[in-house]
Design a protein around this motif. Structure first.
Motif: not given
Lengths: 301, 151
Positions: A35-41, A97-102, A143-148, A158-161
């Motif tokens: 299963d793959l869950v892809w979150l857009e943050l 879990l794949a996450v994109e976005g900070a 890059t947002c997910a890996t480094d902000g 927004a205090g993104c990390v």
């Protein structure tokens, strides 16, 4: 080269062969789909769009043969409550879990709400922790997910990390603005076939991020000879006007983009270091004509 | 290694100077000839710096180059105001100071547009360097051009 594993051409063929191997194994029905869950943050959703542009294999192959896509808010048919139920229901099985976005963290993450759960807003901040704690592997895509990245650019209201800062466990980082579809698909293929790939000290697969753009740039000979572009459009090395190829670790010059058609330098624009830590602020100025040499159109010209 | 990088730099500058001379010969436009002359002046200055670099003697060390190791280097001292002029803009070379030593990063690949991860040339970057590169041997490969007055 003394060490073939450091040769970018060897790695490219290895990456290509890796995906081909995954495809072949999937066709034979021998690939264990997970299963793959892809979150857009907190981001632009550019990474899922980039993935949709992939080819050989394409997204259809990924979604039908390599993984079961359990959740992806831009592509799934379900919406609202049923979609969130499907998202959280994924935790009952093994999943990647794949996450994109900070991850927006200020005000308990209320700057980024991805749904409603138990009658209250489900923030990106909460969702990534809920899904992150039970995932077998976490891939931070873009890059947002890996480094902000851009989401965390100053003043970062927004205090993104990064994802890693929030989930408190190891994460495979796939930076890029966006992440190249091959980098994601190749990493996923390696995981499915052989497990976690070799990572560098920042959690990036060496397979795709093991060499600098500068070391494989088609204009490298101009740099070595000190022949530099003074303005955009000059066919020579764009180091003086701001190219970040020398500090950016990706294989863009040989893998290229849009199904291997082109890449920034080939299109006469300098690399802006979008896959490197510190982007965008740390990579500025993207282009400058006020350099160590006088250029046409300046006061000295 | 530093000797080879200086020699390569001199070779590159020589090519640039010859190219500028040819352009000046052929170009009849006064504005562009002036631009070529500016570039020529900048390259000649850079060539002088590179030649000075070849004359220096330095032993590689993890902590970088010490001004006391070369009498030529210890004679050229920059104040912070003077260092700030070498910001890599308006045709000026790009210099940075680390640990009291001033380095030329004009043609250093990591310093495109005279900037490096949000840092600008023309400044004392000792604390930034220590926080990021303390365990790496980077300074030994940079061209030394002098020392910082209060460094």
């Amino acid at each position: 080269m003394d060490n073939a594993s450091n040769c970018i051409e060897f790695s490219s063929k290895l990456a290509h062969g890796l995906v081909e191997k995954a495809c072949e194994t999937a066709r034979k029905g021998e690939l264990k789909k997970t299963d793959l869950v892809w979150l857009e943050l907190t981001g632009c959703s550019g990474n899922i769009i980039s993935l949709l542009d992939g080819g050989d294999p394409d997204f259809r192959f990924l979604a039908t043969r390599m993984v079961n896509m359990v959740y992806e808010n831009s592509l799934m048919a379900k919406q609202g409550g049923p979609a969130i139920e499907q998202l959280l229901g994924a935790r009952g099985n093994e999943y990647i879990l794949a996450v994109e976005g900070a991850v927006a963290t200020r005000n308990d993450g209320l700057y980024n709400i991805i749904g409603t759960y138990e009658g209250r807003p489900l923030t990106a901040y909460r969702a990534v922790r809920l899904l992150g704690e039970k995932a077998s592997l976490i891939l931070a895509v873009g890059t947002c997910a890996t480094d902000g990245g851009i989401s965390a650019a100053a003043p970062n209201p927004a205090g993104c990390v990064s994802v890693r800062e929030v989930v408190g466990r190891s994460v495979i980082n796939l930076p890029g603005c966006p992440c190249h579809p091959d980098w994601f698909l190749g990493t996923l293929a390696h995981i499915l076939l052989y497990g976690e790939p070799e990572l560098d000290d920042t959690g990036r697969p060496v397979l795709f991020y093991g060499i600098k753009i500068h070391d494989r740039c088609s204009r490298r000979s101009f740099f070595d000879k000190g022949i530099f572009a003074e303005k955009l459009g000059d066919p020579t090395c764009m180091f003086k006007i701001g190219c970040r190829g020398p500090v950016t670790y990706t294989d863009c010059p040989i893998r290229k983009w849009n199904r291997r058609v082109n890449w920034p330098v080939q299109d006469n624009t300098p690399c802006i270091g979008c896959a490197q830590s510190g982007f965008p602020g740390g990579m500025e100025p993207f282009v400058s004509y006020d350099t160590t040499r006088t250029v046409a159109g300046s006061e000295n010209g | 290694m530093r000797f080879m990088s200086e020699a390569e730099r001199i070779h590159g500058l020589r090519s640039e100077i010859e190219h500028s001379i040819e352009l000046i010969k052929r170009d009849r436009n006064i504005r562009s000839r002036r631009r070529h002359l500016d570039k020529l002046r900048s390259d000649v200055n850079a060539l002088c710096e590179a030649c000075r670099g070849l004359l220096r003697y330095a032993e590689p060390s993890d902590a970088g180059y010490s001004p006391a190791d070369s009498p030529e280097i210890s004679q050229r001292t920059f104040t912070r105001a003077e260092l700030a002029q070498y910001d890599g803009k308006s045709g000026n070379p790009a210099y940075v100071a680390v640990g009291g030593v001033v380095y030329d990063v004009t043609d250093n690949a990591a310093w495109a547009a005279a900037t490096h991860f949000g840092l600008s040339a023309g400044n004392d970057l000792t604390s930034q360097y220590s926080s990021c590169h303390a365990s790496q041997q980077i300074l030994r490969n940079l061209t030394v051009v002098g020392s910082l007055a209060d460094g």
